[in-house]
Scaffold this motif. Sequence first.
Motif, mmCIF file in Angstrom:
data_model
loop_
_atom_site.group_PDB
_atom_site.id
_atom_site.type_symbol
_atom_site.label_atom_id
_atom_site.label_comp_id
_atom_site.label_asym_id
_atom_site.label_seq_id
_atom_site.Cartn_x
_atom_site.Cartn_y
_atom_site.Cartn_z
ATOM 1 N N TYR A 1 1.782 2.373 -3.579
ATOM 2 C CA TYR A 1 0.750 3.142 -4.261
ATOM 3 C C TYR A 1 0.517 4.489 -3.589
ATOM 4 O O TYR A 1 0.172 5.471 -4.261
ATOM 5 C CB TYR A 1 -0.549 2.332 -4.306
ATOM 6 N N ALA A 2 0.694 4.565 -2.280
ATOM 7 C CA ALA A 2 0.562 5.850 -1.596
ATOM 8 C C ALA A 2 1.605 6.838 -2.100
ATOM 9 O O ALA A 2 1.312 8.020 -2.325
ATOM 10 C CB ALA A 2 0.693 5.650 -0.085
ATOM 11 N N VAL B 1 0.522 8.064 -5.499
ATOM 12 C CA VAL B 1 -0.541 9.067 -5.396
ATOM 13 C C VAL B 1 0.056 10.430 -5.064
ATOM 14 O O VAL B 1 -0.337 11.466 -5.624
ATOM 15 C CB VAL B 1 -1.571 8.647 -4.330
ATOM 16 N N ILE C 1 0.833 -1.199 0.000
ATOM 17 C CA ILE C 1 0.000 0.000 0.000
ATOM 18 C C ILE C 1 0.866 1.246 0.000
ATOM 19 O O ILE C 1 0.493 2.286 -0.536
ATOM 20 C CB ILE C 1 -0.939 -0.034 1.230
ATOM 21 N N TRP C 2 2.072 1.144 0.568
ATOM 22 C CA TRP C 2 2.967 2.305 0.601
ATOM 23 C C TRP C 2 3.484 2.631 -0.784
ATOM 24 O O TRP C 2 3.747 3.806 -1.094
ATOM 25 C CB TRP C 2 4.124 2.042 1.568
#
Length: 391
Positions: A166-167, A170, A163-164
């Motif tokens: 993709y964070a 973003v 998830i990091w």
Amino acid sequence: MEGEIYYPSYTLEREISNFIKVWISVVVSLCYCYFSAKFVPKGMPRLFSIIPIVSLFLALPLKLHSTNLGGNTTFFIAWLTNFKLLLFAFDKGPLSHPCLSLPHFIAIACFPIRIQQNPPTKSQSNLTKNQNEKNPPTKLVSQNGHNRQNSYLKTTGKGSKSIWNYALKVVLVALFLRIYEYSDSIHPKIILVIYFLHIYITLEIMLAMGAAVARGVFGFELEPPFDEPYLSTSLQDFWGRRWNLVVSRTLRPTVYDPVLCISARLMGRKWAALPAVMSTFVVSGLMHELIFYYMGRVRPTWEITWFFLLHGACLVVEIWIKKVVNGRFWLPRVIATPMTVGFVMVTGFWLFFPQLLRCKADVRGLEEYALVGAFVKDVVAGVKNFSSRVQ
């Protein structure tokens, strides 16, 4: 006027309304395909029954005028869904699985989804391991080129990212949007590099969001869209294993494999891949021209097609050289990677991005982001006002 870009006046509410209507039409059409296939035999009869739906899916994106909603819808239904339906007509591809329910059929048709099967238990794995030690299994390749021995999919495999990851991407997209505000003070070549990164990151984020929804709702896993294309060591590595794998896996059974089969009969197995590769790039170029037409409604200049023809020809030469050399010589990664990525970026700046800029997809996309931001602010302000009145 001929050659003039068409920019219709539309509001966000009207575009969202058309977007909903388009996707309702898509769902209804796929319901027809699902149920009609139970009565119409595979082959030409089923193909003739599906052709009207394929034609409809080519027309529906014309109802959308925004870069983001229109471009994404075109990619999913006019390209991915239509190609899967053509395979389905001959009882091939992911839609031909006999156990698919209607919701699963619709989801797999619209998005780059593959069925996530349960991995074997520990006892089954040990049993299989013992059997394989006695009788080594023959390597089986499925229709999409994957090893059938690894038919089950894990949610934390090579294609998965934290998830990091993709964070961070973003945050990079938000940074790019901020940089665009100062584009007049930045060298145009630097802006083109940022556009290149922006497209790559946006595609990966978009498909990752779809993957999260598909995994949570259907227990499916989306095919990994990218595999670190900036580490490619050759054009074959870039196009076949790393860049936009969704498209690669769609073009393989619909274009590459049929042409490969015909070429093998005409010129032998050794060189059959060359016309198959070239045909795949031709189709990819034409589909990209179609997407850009929907986004800008401007007559094609065929620069994008030439981009893919150039890369197809270079890839054919690369494959030919590899067959001649036969593994006796390889470029070191420290040389091969900069050469590959540099070639893709230079040719992209030369042939790919001019059409993107000509239809002002970048400007319109930023305006749409601002429009959505203003809409969200209005909604938040309305909610706050309503809450204060209630209190």
